[in-house]
Design a protein around this motif. Structure first.
Motif, PDB file in Angstrom:
ATOM      1  N   ALA A 210     -14.547   4.573  25.348  1.00 27.62           N
ATOM      2  CA  ALA A 210     -15.126   3.963  26.554  1.00 27.62           C
ATOM      3  C   ALA A 210     -16.647   3.945  26.480  1.00 27.62           C
ATOM      4  O   ALA A 210     -17.287   2.938  26.830  1.00 27.62           O
ATOM      5  CB  ALA A 210     -14.665   4.724  27.792  1.00 27.62           C
ATOM      6  N   VAL A 211     -17.235   5.044  26.000  1.00 28.19           N
ATOM      7  CA  VAL A 211     -18.699   5.094  25.901  1.00 28.19           C
ATOM      8  C   VAL A 211     -19.192   4.080  24.870  1.00 28.19           C
ATOM      9  O   VAL A 211     -20.195   3.389  25.087  1.00 28.19           O
ATOM     10  CB  VAL A 211     -19.162   6.530  25.540  1.00 28.19           C
TER      11      VAL A 211
ATOM     12  N   ALA B  79     -11.621   4.581  30.012  1.00 28.09           N
ATOM     13  CA  ALA B  79     -12.124   5.723  30.778  1.00 28.09           C
ATOM     14  C   ALA B  79     -11.049   6.232  31.730  1.00 28.09           C
ATOM     15  O   ALA B  79     -10.864   7.443  31.882  1.00 28.09           O
ATOM     16  CB  ALA B  79     -13.379   5.310  31.548  1.00 28.09           C
ATOM     17  N   ALA B  80     -10.317   5.304  32.355  1.00 22.07           N
ATOM     18  CA  ALA B  80      -9.258   5.716  33.287  1.00 22.07           C
ATOM     19  C   ALA B  80      -8.140   6.439  32.539  1.00 22.07           C
ATOM     20  O   ALA B  80      -7.638   7.471  33.005  1.00 22.07           O
ATOM     21  CB  ALA B  80      -8.717   4.492  34.012  1.00 22.07           C
TER      22      ALA B  80
ATOM     23  N   PRO C 123     -13.655  -0.925  28.739  1.00 22.79           N
ATOM     24  CA  PRO C 123     -14.073   0.476  28.930  1.00 22.79           C
ATOM     25  C   PRO C 123     -13.509   1.103  30.191  1.00 22.79           C
ATOM     26  O   PRO C 123     -13.280   2.313  30.215  1.00 22.79           O
ATOM     27  CB  PRO C 123     -15.606   0.392  28.987  1.00 22.79           C
ATOM     28  N   VAL C 124     -13.308   0.278  31.237  1.00 23.46           N
ATOM     29  CA  VAL C 124     -12.718   0.844  32.468  1.00 23.46           C
ATOM     30  C   VAL C 124     -11.326   1.385  32.157  1.00 23.46           C
ATOM     31  O   VAL C 124     -10.966   2.495  32.564  1.00 23.46           O
ATOM     32  CB  VAL C 124     -12.625  -0.227  33.586  1.00 23.46           C
TER      33      VAL C 124
ATOM     34  N   ALA D 297      -8.445   8.062  29.807  1.00 25.90           N
ATOM     35  CA  ALA D 297      -8.964   9.367  29.378  1.00 25.90           C
ATOM     36  C   ALA D 297      -8.918  10.364  30.519  1.00 25.90           C
ATOM     37  O   ALA D 297      -8.590  11.538  30.331  1.00 25.90           O
ATOM     38  CB  ALA D 297     -10.404   9.212  28.889  1.00 25.90           C
ATOM     39  N   GLU D 298      -9.241   9.884  31.711  1.00 26.18           N
ATOM     40  CA  GLU D 298      -9.270  10.804  32.856  1.00 26.18           C
ATOM     41  C   GLU D 298      -7.867  11.258  33.245  1.00 26.18           C
ATOM     42  O   GLU D 298      -7.678  12.377  33.694  1.00 26.18           O
ATOM     43  CB  GLU D 298      -9.952  10.099  34.031  1.00 26.18           C
ATOM     44  N   ARG D 299      -6.878  10.386  33.056  1.00 31.80           N
ATOM     45  CA  ARG D 299      -5.543  10.678  33.545  1.00 31.80           C
ATOM     46  C   ARG D 299      -4.662  11.423  32.536  1.00 31.80           C
ATOM     47  O   ARG D 299      -3.696  12.049  32.921  1.00 31.80           O
ATOM     48  CB  ARG D 299      -4.841   9.372  33.960  1.00 31.80           C
TER      49      ARG D 299
ATOM     50  N   ARG E  15     -12.376   8.745  25.777  1.00 25.83           N
ATOM     51  CA  ARG E  15     -13.722   8.779  26.372  1.00 25.83           C
ATOM     52  C   ARG E  15     -14.755   8.268  25.376  1.00 25.83           C
ATOM     53  O   ARG E  15     -15.656   7.513  25.740  1.00 25.83           O
ATOM     54  CB  ARG E  15     -14.082  10.198  26.798  1.00 25.83           C
TER      55      ARG E  15
ATOM     56  N   ALA F 219      -3.697   1.542  33.027  1.00 24.71           N
ATOM     57  CA  ALA F 219      -4.829   1.200  32.159  1.00 24.71           C
ATOM     58  C   ALA F 219      -4.364   0.306  31.004  1.00 24.71           C
ATOM     59  O   ALA F 219      -5.070  -0.634  30.616  1.00 24.71           O
ATOM     60  CB  ALA F 219      -5.471   2.476  31.619  1.00 24.71           C
TER      61      ALA F 219
ATOM     62  N   ALA G 149      -7.743  12.490  25.458  1.00 23.16           N
ATOM     63  CA  ALA G 149      -8.805  12.210  26.433  1.00 23.16           C
ATOM     64  C   ALA G 149     -10.145  12.069  25.725  1.00 23.16           C
ATOM     65  O   ALA G 149     -10.923  11.174  26.037  1.00 23.16           O
ATOM     66  CB  ALA G 149      -8.866  13.333  27.457  1.00 23.16           C
TER      67      ALA G 149
END
Lengths: 231, 374
Positions: free
Chosen positions: B245-246, B226-227, B222-223, B229-231, B242, B185, B238
């Motif tokens: 990203a929002v 978000a990635a 944002p991609v 944050a997910e990882r 997130r 990311a 996270a």
């Protein structure tokens, strides 16, 4: 006597070699396919979403090579939105500790590959009806690229590792279909391609919403727990 | 595709350099952990519980359990996607329909052009990095001027510092261990503004309109967040990512509307407004609409912190230069190029000054994280 035996080139190979090809377009298509394959085999939706966005970015370059820059930008934008949405939806997994992950077995993958191979063969036989040598290099290369991407999307749908991959695979297949539509040699093809693109956006947004609703209620295949996560 | 090959090469080069930096940090951390384990074995004191390499705690003040509204974010995804289709369809409707395109360039032609492409890519890379440092310099200078003439009555959020020393130090310090996806990311985060810078360079040289390319590159931000944050295994990080990203996704529809109205005055007003929310960077505290003043301020890994700061500065430069380049069209000759560069610099100074004023008089002050943690 032995010296008279000449190795014969298969007529089909010769036919394909003689077709006009656009190497730059094939290169971008290959990059898109590589990113898509990487995305659709990821365990973690975050990485999948990121690679998916890059795959659609490369697909956008394919569209730009076809002379459809606007279509390419819209394709890349839809891919980026779907990728970001996927990773955000996957964040819901943190709320349900200990949820199981259902990964497909190898036999399911083999079955999916076989099914896609049968479909691809049927389409290839049907495609022989087209007078390809009369088509231009860009559209032939685009047809091959988008066909491969649609097949990758179909394999992804059939062998999904989790809900996010299912959504991304479906969006990829529809985006490839949109790019394929733009190569059709009739008036209004580009307008129709934008309708297909709108459908891709709809599939992505509604698919992600359904996945989020399912995850919130604790249904469906899940993602793997993060490293160091006690749950 | 040809006009975009140079920017793509530049983005790849920047991502490669960032990957090298993160790789060096990771290798260094692993080597240190290995040396520590070896030293413990040699000393044979205890039954060897190796020193953990990950030691930075999460920010205590961040409530990690409350996630940002996912369905709201999905609504933004739907609006941004739909708007992209509508805007693109409108743009394609104006253009002639080149369905059966001319044959693509051969491999030989591509090979011959590789040197030009590499040159454009390297130039975009250097320009983005230089612009980032210039933005950091301007921010510091304008903040000092403002502080001299307007005494502060409250705590003002500071920009994250960026200089050559900080960037080099980020490669030498021991970083926080995070998964592969977070590194990936970060590479995308660094590559995106370089691609946008390359598109501006190509547009200034007579290439296609850069606004759409810049908008798509901005959507990669944002991609990436978000990635990441997910990882990440750290809930607090996270949550902050997130939120970022929002916030960046929320700017996408405004950006799309600006594109649709470009180059009207409404669009020119919407651009900086959207860009203020779309810039990369996280705040110290969770909050979807907390504006970032620099890169990832609460990030534990100094390399990621420095790289996100570079991306932040480079995006500010791109946002300032985009209206100038798009309105001026291709520059012919050194004279027109100099005028274009001068206008872009004036726009950059104006944008940085506007941000400094907002930061000084409007934005909320910094969060007392240390006090709360204590």
């Amino acid at each position: 006597m032995i010296g008279l035996v000449q190795p014969s080139v298969d007529p089909a190979v010769e036919y394909v070699r003689a077709l006009p090809w656009a190497p730059s377009l094939l290169l971008a298509g290959g990059a898109s396919l590589a990113f898509a394959a990487f995305a659709l085999t990821r365990r973690h939706p975050g990485e999948a979403g990121l690679a998916f966005a890059l795959a659609t970015f490369a697909l956008g370059l394919v569209c730009a090579e076809l002379g459809q820059g606007a279509l390419g930008f819209a394709t890349a934008a839809i891919g980026a939105c779907a990728g970001a949405g996927t990773a955000l939806v996957a964040g819901l997994a943190r709320r349900a500790p200990g949820a199981p992950r259902v990964a497909p077995g190898n036999e399911q993958r083999l079955l999916a590959l076989a099914l896609v191979a049968v479909l691809a063969t049927a389409l290839a036989v049907a495609a022989l009806a087209v007078d390809w040598p009369r088509r231009d290099a860009a559209s032939i290369s685009a047809v091959v690229t988008t066909g491969a991407l649609a097949a990758a999307g179909l394999v992804g749908v059939l062998t999904r590792r989790h809900l996010a991959i299912l959504v991304l695979s479906a969006v990829l297949a529809v985006l490839a279909l949109a790019a394929l539509t733009a190569t059709l040699p009739f008036r209004g093809a580009v307008t129709f391609a934008f309708f297909v693109l709108g459908f891709a956006a709809l599939v992505g947004a509604s698919g992600l919403a359904l996945a989020a609703a399912a995850l919130e209620r604790g249904h469906g295949p899940w993602i793997e727990p993060l490293e160091g996560d006690p749950t | 595709m040809d006009p975009y090959l140079g920017p793509v090469a530049g983005a790849s080069l920047a991502a490669f350099a960032a990957g090298l930096l993160l790789g060096v940090v990771r290798l260094r951390r692993k080597f240190r952990a290995h040396s520590a384990r070896k030293g413990m074995k040699a000393a044979s004191t205890d039954a060897a519980t190796p020193t953990p390499a990950v030691d930075a705690p999460d920010t205590a003040s961040v409530d990690a359990d409350t996630a940002p509204p996912v369905f709201g974010a999905l609504a933004l995804v739907a609006i941004a996607s739909g708007l992209a289709v509508v805007v693109a369809a409108r743009a394609a409707g104006d253009a002639p329909p080149p369905v059966a395109a001319a044959p693509g360039p051969s491999l030989a032609v591509l090979a011959a052009r590789l040197s030009t492409i590499a040159l454009v890519g390297a130039f975009a890379c250097v320009l983005a990095l230089g612009a980032s440092f210039l933005v950091a310099l301007l921010e510091r200078g304008i903040a000092r001027v403002l502080a001299r003439f307007v005494p502060a009555t409250r705590a003002v959020p500071e920009e994250t510092p960026l200089d050559v020393g900080a960037l080099l130090a980020s490669g030498r310090t021991r970083g926080e261990a995070e998964p592969f996806g977070v590194g990936l990311a970060t590479l995308v985060l660094v590559g995106a503004p370089v691609f946008a810078t390359g598109c501006l360079v190509v547009a200034a040289g007579g290439g296609p309109a850069p606004a759409a390319a810049v908008a798509v590159a901005l959507l990669l931000v944002p991609v990436a967040y978000a990635a990441a944050a997910e990882r990440t295994p750290h809930p607090a990080a996270a949550r902050l990512r997130r939120d970022a990203a929002v916030r960046q996704l929320a700017a996408a529809p405004v950006w799309g509307a600006a594109l649709a109205a470009f180059p009207s005055p409404v669009a020119l007003a919407l651009f900086p407004l959207a860009a203020a929310f779309a810039l990369p960077g996280t705040h110290e505290r969770p909050g979807v609409f907390a504006l970032p003043w620099g890169g990832d301020r609460a990030e534990a890994n100094p390399a990621v912190r420095a790289l996100s700061r570079v991306a932040h500065g480079a995006w500010i430069a791109v946002v300032a230069a985009l209206p100038v380049v798009a309105l001026a069209g291709p520059a012919r000759g050194p004279g027109e190029t100099a005028v274009l560069v001068g206008r872009a610099l004036v726009a950059l100074v104006a944008l940085v000054a506007a941000r400094a004023i907002v930061r000084r008089f409007v934005a909320p002050g910094p969060a007392p994280v240390a006090a709360e943690a204590a």
